[in-house]
Design a protein around this motif. Structure first.
Motif, PDB file in Angstrom:
ATOM      1  N   ASP A   1       2.131  -3.669   9.747  1.00 46.44           N
ATOM      2  CA  ASP A   1       0.749  -3.955   9.378  1.00 46.44           C
ATOM      3  C   ASP A   1       0.454  -3.353   8.005  1.00 46.44           C
ATOM      4  O   ASP A   1       1.295  -2.691   7.396  1.00 46.44           O
ATOM      5  N   GLU A   2      -0.764  -3.577   7.519  1.00 43.34           N
ATOM      6  CA  GLU A   2      -1.078  -3.256   6.129  1.00 43.34           C
ATOM      7  C   GLU A   2      -1.036  -1.768   5.823  1.00 43.34           C
ATOM      8  O   GLU A   2      -0.832  -1.383   4.669  1.00 43.34           O
ATOM      9  N   ILE A   3      -1.263  -0.911   6.809  1.00 45.07           N
ATOM     10  CA  ILE A   3      -1.241   0.532   6.538  1.00 45.07           C
ATOM     11  C   ILE A   3      -0.112   1.236   7.282  1.00 45.07           C
ATOM     12  O   ILE A   3      -0.090   2.462   7.368  1.00 45.07           O
TER      13      ILE A   3
ATOM     14  N   ASN B   1       0.847  -1.183   0.000  1.00 43.76           N
ATOM     15  CA  ASN B   1       0.000   0.000   0.000  1.00 43.76           C
ATOM     16  C   ASN B   1       0.886   1.238   0.000  1.00 43.76           C
ATOM     17  O   ASN B   1       1.964   1.219   0.599  1.00 43.76           O
TER      18      ASN B   1
ATOM     19  N   ARG C   1       0.905   1.362  10.527  1.00 42.39           N
ATOM     20  CA  ARG C   1       0.760   1.965  11.851  1.00 42.39           C
ATOM     21  C   ARG C   1       1.703   1.343  12.861  1.00 42.39           C
ATOM     22  O   ARG C   1       2.123   2.014  13.818  1.00 42.39           O
TER      23      ARG C   1
ATOM     24  N   ASN D   1       2.637   4.432   1.201  1.00 44.52           N
ATOM     25  CA  ASN D   1       3.002   4.932   2.535  1.00 44.52           C
ATOM     26  C   ASN D   1       3.080   3.851   3.606  1.00 44.52           C
ATOM     27  O   ASN D   1       3.255   4.161   4.783  1.00 44.52           O
ATOM     28  N   ARG D   2       2.996   2.613   3.226  1.00 43.86           N
ATOM     29  CA  ARG D   2       3.033   1.539   4.220  1.00 43.86           C
ATOM     30  C   ARG D   2       4.355   1.527   4.985  1.00 43.86           C
ATOM     31  O   ARG D   2       4.392   1.217   6.178  1.00 43.86           O
TER      32      ARG D   2
END
Length: 273
Positions: free
Chosen positions: A158-160, A19, A162, A21-22
């Motif tokens: 994690d996927e985004i 994704n 964080r 900006n991951r």
């Protein structure tokens, strides 16, 4: 960039989840911690190993590293030929995409190799061998020039993006472990355990150093609860400051404010490593 002579790529195809900006937390840490090494290198080559089904992470790595070292070049390396073919239209000055794996098919010795979410699918027993292979490809240390050599950054998020934990390794082997998080999403520091890299994730059990560290971090976080009225950042800073009494934290408040803490690898290494 002319790739090294063709050979069978070493490794297996990953899920390829990516994704935009991951990997921003990892990238910003690399720029801060390794920017000087990239600036002094004659050939500041960075490798985005296993960039996945889309080229975004390699594009972002180039942009973020060039803010710290403008001459940096990036090679995105993927084992899946279809992913390489779909990424090549995004090539530009300083950015190429190559097919390969742990052999890293680039000429010379990279100053940086980033392998994010690559070893998650491998067995724990395979990690040390992969690390040794990748570290052997890094630019060597040069004491006369004040260089510690290249850096391998291997971890999981994690996927985004964080929550993220990574190990930094030099030509000599592992150096540090960094925990990074978006503080507004954190209930307690041990929430980061789900993102421990493969070398550590199965060691979060009583009797292992990483388990003791996360236990102590949770206790420090609870003790710092009064600072929550000033915001999660101030609570994190206070908790990390308390940790430094018993754990070899290697960074300072400037990084803690980013929701990070870095600890020497030797303090967290698995028993019998």
């Amino acid at each position: 960039m002319t790739p090294r002579p063709a050979s069978a790529p070493v490794g297996t195809v990953t899920r390829g989840t990516t994704n935009p900006n991951r990997l921003r937390r990892m990238d910003r840490w690399i720029a801060a911690a390794h920017g000087a090494e990239l600036r002094r290198a004659a050939d500041p080559l960075a490798v985005d190993l296993g960039y996945g089904a889309a080229p975004w992470t390699a594009l972002e790595l180039l942009h973020r590293l060039r803010t710290a070292a403008p001459r940096t070049r990036v090679a995105g390396v993927e084992i899946d030929p279809a992913r390489v073919a779909s990424a090549r239209p995004y090539e530009r000055e300083g950015l190429v995409f190559l097919r390969g794996g742990f052999e890293i098919p680039v000429p010379g010795s990279p100053v940086l190799v980033r392998a994010a979410n690559v070893l998650r699918q491998y067995d724990e027993g395979e990690v040390a061998g992969v690390w040794r292979r990748l570290c052997a490809r890094l630019a060597p240390a040069d004491q006369a020039a004040g260089s510690r050599g290249g850096l391998l950054v291997e971890g999981t998020c994690d996927e985004i993006g964080r929550r993220h934990v990574w190990v930094a390794l030099g030509p000599e082997g592992p150096r540090t472990v960094t925990f990074a998080t978006r503080l507004g999403s954190l209930d307690r520091p041990s929430d980061l355990a789900e993102r421990l890299p493969k070398a550590l994730i199965h060691r979060n059990v009583p009797g292992e150093p990483v388990h003791a560290f996360l236990r102590d971090f949770d206790r420090a976080w609870a003790a710092a609860a009064p600072y929550a009225s000033y915001g999660a950042r101030q609570r994190w800073i206070r908790a990390v400051r308390d940790l430094t009494a018993d754990w070899p934290v290697t960074d300072g408040p400037a990084r803690w404010r980013q929701g990070e803490v870095t600890v020497r690898w030797g303090a967290l290494a698995p028993r019998g490593w």
